[in-house]
Design a protein around this motif. Structure first.
Motif, PDB file in Angstrom:
ATOM      1  N   LYS A  28       0.855  -1.183   0.000  1.00 11.76           N
ATOM      2  CA  LYS A  28       0.000   0.000   0.000  1.00 11.76           C
ATOM      3  C   LYS A  28       0.891   1.233   0.000  1.00 11.76           C
ATOM      4  N   ASP A  29       0.282   2.424   0.022  1.00  4.81           N
ATOM      5  CA  ASP A  29       1.047   3.664  -0.055  1.00  4.81           C
ATOM      6  C   ASP A  29       1.794   3.984   1.234  1.00  4.81           C
ATOM      7  N   THR A  30       1.347   3.438   2.347  1.00  9.76           N
ATOM      8  CA  THR A  30       1.948   3.780   3.630  1.00  9.76           C
ATOM      9  C   THR A  30       3.376   3.251   3.729  1.00  9.76           C
ATOM     10  N   TYR A  31       4.284   4.089   4.240  1.00 10.11           N
ATOM     11  CA  TYR A  31       5.684   3.717   4.394  1.00 10.11           C
ATOM     12  C   TYR A  31       5.860   2.754   5.576  1.00 10.11           C
ATOM     13  N   VAL A  32       6.891   1.923   5.481  1.00 15.37           N
ATOM     14  CA  VAL A  32       7.381   1.155   6.622  1.00 15.37           C
ATOM     15  C   VAL A  32       8.571   1.928   7.206  1.00 15.37           C
ATOM     16  N   LEU A  33       8.507   2.225   8.504  1.00 19.33           N
ATOM     17  CA  LEU A  33       9.565   3.000   9.156  1.00 19.33           C
ATOM     18  C   LEU A  33      10.264   2.130  10.194  1.00 19.33           C
ATOM     19  N   ARG A  34      11.609   2.306  10.287  1.00 22.30           N
ATOM     20  CA  ARG A  34      12.388   1.557  11.267  1.00 22.30           C
ATOM     21  C   ARG A  34      13.569   2.397  11.734  1.00 22.30           C
ATOM     22  N   ASN A  35      13.750   2.470  13.043  1.00 23.80           N
ATOM     23  CA  ASN A  35      14.936   3.123  13.598  1.00 23.80           C
ATOM     24  C   ASN A  35      16.163   2.269  13.346  1.00 23.80           C
ATOM     25  N   LEU A  36      17.292   2.945  13.149  1.00 26.37           N
ATOM     26  CA  LEU A  36      18.554   2.268  12.869  1.00 26.37           C
ATOM     27  C   LEU A  36      19.681   3.090  13.485  1.00 26.37           C
ATOM     28  N   LYS A  37      20.539   2.437  14.251  1.00 22.93           N
ATOM     29  CA  LYS A  37      21.634   3.147  14.934  1.00 22.93           C
ATOM     30  C   LYS A  37      22.957   2.822  14.271  1.00 22.93           C
ATOM     31  N   VAL A  38      23.771   3.870  14.089  1.00 21.48           N
ATOM     32  CA  VAL A  38      25.111   3.747  13.498  1.00 21.48           C
ATOM     33  C   VAL A  38      26.103   4.283  14.514  1.00 21.48           C
ATOM     34  N   GLN A  39      27.136   3.487  14.826  1.00 18.78           N
ATOM     35  CA  GLN A  39      28.099   3.849  15.866  1.00 18.78           C
ATOM     36  C   GLN A  39      29.514   3.866  15.298  1.00 18.78           C
ATOM     37  N   SER A  40      30.269   4.942  15.589  1.00 18.87           N
ATOM     38  CA  SER A  40      31.671   5.032  15.196  1.00 18.87           C
ATOM     39  C   SER A  40      32.516   4.166  16.116  1.00 18.87           C
ATOM     40  N   GLN A  41      33.511   3.477  15.536  1.00 16.02           N
ATOM     41  CA  GLN A  41      34.411   2.613  16.294  1.00 16.02           C
ATOM     42  C   GLN A  41      35.818   3.181  16.412  1.00 16.02           C
ATOM     43  N   VAL A  42      36.023   4.415  15.940  1.00 19.38           N
ATOM     44  CA  VAL A  42      37.361   5.015  15.939  1.00 19.38           C
ATOM     45  C   VAL A  42      37.322   6.358  16.640  1.00 19.38           C
ATOM     46  N   ASP A  43      38.523   6.861  16.967  1.00 21.40           N
ATOM     47  CA  ASP A  43      38.617   8.100  17.727  1.00 21.40           C
ATOM     48  C   ASP A  43      38.902   9.306  16.842  1.00 21.40           C
ATOM     49  N   TYR A  44      38.381   9.259  15.629  1.00 16.30           N
ATOM     50  CA  TYR A  44      38.449  10.422  14.757  1.00 16.30           C
ATOM     51  C   TYR A  44      37.132  10.526  13.996  1.00 16.30           C
ATOM     52  N   PRO A  45      36.762  11.692  13.525  1.00 12.92           N
ATOM     53  CA  PRO A  45      35.451  11.885  12.882  1.00 12.92           C
ATOM     54  C   PRO A  45      35.345  11.155  11.552  1.00 12.92           C
ATOM     55  N   LEU A  46      34.124  10.745  11.257  1.00 14.52           N
ATOM     56  CA  LEU A  46      33.853   9.996  10.027  1.00 14.52           C
ATOM     57  C   LEU A  46      32.695  10.625   9.264  1.00 14.52           C
ATOM     58  N   THR A  47      32.715  10.443   7.952  1.00 22.65           N
ATOM     59  CA  THR A  47      31.578  10.746   7.075  1.00 22.65           C
ATOM     60  C   THR A  47      31.089   9.429   6.495  1.00 22.65           C
ATOM     61  N   VAL A  48      29.816   9.102   6.753  1.00 20.27           N
ATOM     62  CA  VAL A  48      29.250   7.827   6.314  1.00 20.27           C
ATOM     63  C   VAL A  48      28.223   8.105   5.223  1.00 20.27           C
ATOM     64  N   SER A  49      28.455   7.577   4.043  1.00 21.04           N
ATOM     65  CA  SER A  49      27.503   7.707   2.935  1.00 21.04           C
ATOM     66  C   SER A  49      26.495   6.559   3.017  1.00 21.04           C
ATOM     67  N   LEU A  50      25.216   6.892   2.764  1.00 19.52           N
ATOM     68  CA  LEU A  50      24.129   5.929   2.875  1.00 19.52           C
ATOM     69  C   LEU A  50      23.535   5.681   1.490  1.00 19.52           C
ATOM     70  N   ARG A  51      23.429   4.412   1.129  1.00 17.40           N
ATOM     71  CA  ARG A  51      22.910   4.092  -0.209  1.00 17.40           C
ATOM     72  C   ARG A  51      22.300   2.700  -0.185  1.00 17.40           C
ATOM     73  N   SER A  52      21.310   2.483  -1.051  1.00 19.77           N
ATOM     74  CA  SER A  52      20.705   1.159  -1.203  1.00 19.77           C
ATOM     75  C   SER A  52      20.446   0.893  -2.678  1.00 19.77           C
ATOM     76  N   ASP A  53      20.500  -0.386  -3.043  1.00 15.78           N
ATOM     77  CA  ASP A  53      20.183  -0.737  -4.436  1.00 15.78           C
ATOM     78  C   ASP A  53      18.681  -0.931  -4.644  1.00 15.78           C
ATOM     79  N   LEU A  54      17.882  -0.703  -3.598  1.00 13.66           N
ATOM     80  CA  LEU A  54      16.421  -0.740  -3.716  1.00 13.66           C
ATOM     81  C   LEU A  54      15.882   0.678  -3.777  1.00 13.66           C
ATOM     82  N   ALA A  55      15.127   0.977  -4.826  1.00 14.10           N
ATOM     83  CA  ALA A  55      14.569   2.328  -4.977  1.00 14.10           C
ATOM     84  C   ALA A  55      13.532   2.631  -3.904  1.00 14.10           C
ATOM     85  N   GLN A  56      13.016   1.609  -3.248  1.00 10.85           N
ATOM     86  CA  GLN A  56      11.972   1.813  -2.239  1.00 10.85           C
ATOM     87  C   GLN A  56      12.537   2.280  -0.892  1.00 10.85           C
ATOM     88  N   ILE A  57      13.865   2.243  -0.719  1.00 10.98           N
ATOM     89  CA  ILE A  57      14.486   2.567   0.562  1.00 10.98           C
ATOM     90  C   ILE A  57      15.054   3.981   0.541  1.00 10.98           C
TER      91      ILE A  57
END
Length: 503
Positions: free
Chosen positions: A66-95
């Motif tokens: 149906k048209d209603t979205y499915v929503l889910r929380n997701l946590k991302v945690q850094s494992q290093v002691d310097y700043p990071l830039t994380v790019s987010l991408r999926s091969d599914l157009a629905q995400i």
């Protein structure tokens, strides 16, 4: 000599010991080199981030198409002691990914939610494709999955056209899986130079990608009923009347539905199963591809003609529902039956917009007094009533035609049972478009019948187009429609159903 030998031999032993020592040192060096290299590789392969997804696989079950979205929380945690830039991408157009979503106030739970009460606007804003993480920081993001975009996937549409075992068209009413991946690409935000004596960090400063597998299990949910219109006729105040309704689950996903109506009329009705046990109006469940029978008990508290509406809403998909219209005619006391109608329902067949289709029925006065009958219909502009006088019937397969003139009967004349049976048979045959007919041009809205007399009434139905645009593809399909004819003397309701088609 012994001492010399001893000395000499001692000197020789020292030389041998030195040689052995050098060999052991070389061996230790040789054996320590792979361990050091492995440690270096392990250090280089140290994950820069981790997510709250267990085992690197995200599974979402029971997604409703149906048209209603499915929503889910997701946590991302850094494992290093310097700043990071994380790019987010999926091969599914629905995400897609969002920094925040007001539809999910609780950021701790990570259970997927697909709620029709979501504010759609909140699902369209705060969309991101990258994330900035400080050293050892944890951030929450929202992953959204929009299943309705699958309807534009032509390959998927083709795969879901039919069941390979039965050949039946099943569409998306069976469960199917959609698989894809989410890619988290990490890059250090700042550059660490050699002067910082952080060679290990330098080795880690290369792009690293974390991949999460996504599996969604999707199905359309659909409710269907066998009747959309129910009639309670000749009811008496205070008495109870029963009609049965069958509710179908047309999909593999279990159906959950609720019954809604105006609060002031719910007291007139009770819903039970076939054994008489009360049914709750909320969250009734029908298993996969099954049905349930619901008994509607009507107990009127006032005389008159009324129309009630009930909504059976699919709780899996609120846009999918069935509307039940109930017509009732209630009197304060038992009425003496005055007239008799030959049928209470019949099929008008294939009808075409702006072209008349005819049907007939017989009405008889079974009282001892003359009665006056008023004719009306739900479709005032499309239905008219006339006296049926003469028809021509085709009786030979070779094409010869035999004319049969039905007796013109004056009001008050009586027909025997054989004449009536033959007339109704002829009327049923000639009600189709293959007949020719001679009819009175006079349209009637009332008729007086003497005691024991009967007349054949002809219905002329000239449907209007259901769609305003002739180019609308729905105008070229047959569409089911029902309407009522009302004979008031007192009221006798005749329910008609037919298929409607525009050329």
């Amino acid at each position: 000599m012994s001492s010399i030998s001893s000395n000499s031999s001692g000197g020789g032993n020292n030389n041998n010991n030195n040689s052995n020592s050098n060999g052991v040192q070389q061996q230790q060096t040789a054996t320590s080199s792979p361990a050091s290299a492995a440690a270096t590789v392990q250090q280089q392969q140290q994950q820069l981030i981790k997510t709250s997804i267990v085992s690197g696989k995200l599974e979402i079950d029971d997604v409703v198409l149906k048209d209603t979205y499915v929503l889910r929380n997701l946590k991302v945690q850094s494992q290093v002691d310097y700043p990071l830039t994380v790019s987010l991408r999926s091969d599914l157009a629905q995400i897609a990914f969002q920094s925040t979503n007001e539809n999910l106030q609780d950021t701790e739970t990570e259970v997927p939610v697909q709620d029709d009460d979501f504010n759609q606007l909140f699902n369209e804003v705060n969309v991101i494709d990258q994330l900035e993480l400080l050293p050892l920081q944890t951030k929450n993001i929202v992953m959204s999955f929009r299943p309705s975009l699958l309807l534009s996937d032509h390959q998927l549409l083709h795969q879901n056209q039919s069941d390979p075992t039965t050949g039946n068209n099943v569409g998306f009413n069976n469960y199917f899986e959609v698989k894809g991946k989410i890619f988290f690409s990490c890059n250090p935000t700042t550059t660490i130079t050699a002067t910082d004596n952080n060679q290990d960090k330098q080795q880690q400063q290369q792009q690293q990608q974390l991949v999460v597998d996504v599996v969604t299990r999707i199905c359309r949910s659909q409710i269907k009923v066998d009747l959309n219109e129910i009639i309670f006729d000749d009811c008496i105040v205070g008495s109870s009347y029963i009609k049965d309704l069958t509710i179908w689950n047309r999909s593999e996903m279990p159906l959950v539905f609720s019954i809604y109506c105006k609060e002031k009329i719910i007291s007139l009705f009770q819903f039970t199963d076939v054994t008489g046990l009360p049914l709750a109006t909320e969250n009734q469940v029908v298993p996969s591809y099954s049905s349930m029978s619901m008994r509607i008990v009507f107990k009127p508290n006032a005389a008159g003609q009324s129309t009630y509406k009930f909504k059976l809403e699919n709780k899996n998909d609120s846009s999918n529902y069935e509307l039940i219209v109930i017509h009732s005619t209630v009197t304060s006391e038992q009425q003496t039956e005055l007239i008799q109608v030959s049928t209470n329902s019949f099929d008008m067949g294939d009808c075409y917009s702006d072209e008349p289709t005819y049907g007939t029925f017989t009405v008889k006065n079974i009282s001892e007094d003359a009665v006056e009958i008023n004719f009306s219909s739900d479709l005032v502009d499309e239905v008219s009533f006339m006296l049926h006088e003469e028809e021509v019937e085709s009786t030979s397969s070779s094409g010869s035609k035999k004319k049969k003139k039905l007796e013109n009967m004056a009001i008050g004349d009586h027909r025997d049972a054989e004449q009536q049976q033959q007339q109704e048979k002829d009327a049923a045959y000639h009600g189709r478009s293959s007949r020719t007919h001679q009819e009175s041009n006079e349209v009637i809205d009332e008729l007086t019948l003497n005691p024991g007399s009967e007349r054949v009434i002809q219905i002329k139905y000239c449907p209007k187009s259901l769609f305003s645009l002739a180019s609308d593809p729905r105008a070229l399909r047959l569409n089911n429609k029902t309407f009522r004819l009302l004979l008031k003397c007192p009221v006798v309701s005749v329910l008609h159903s037919f298929r409607f088609h525009r050329r």
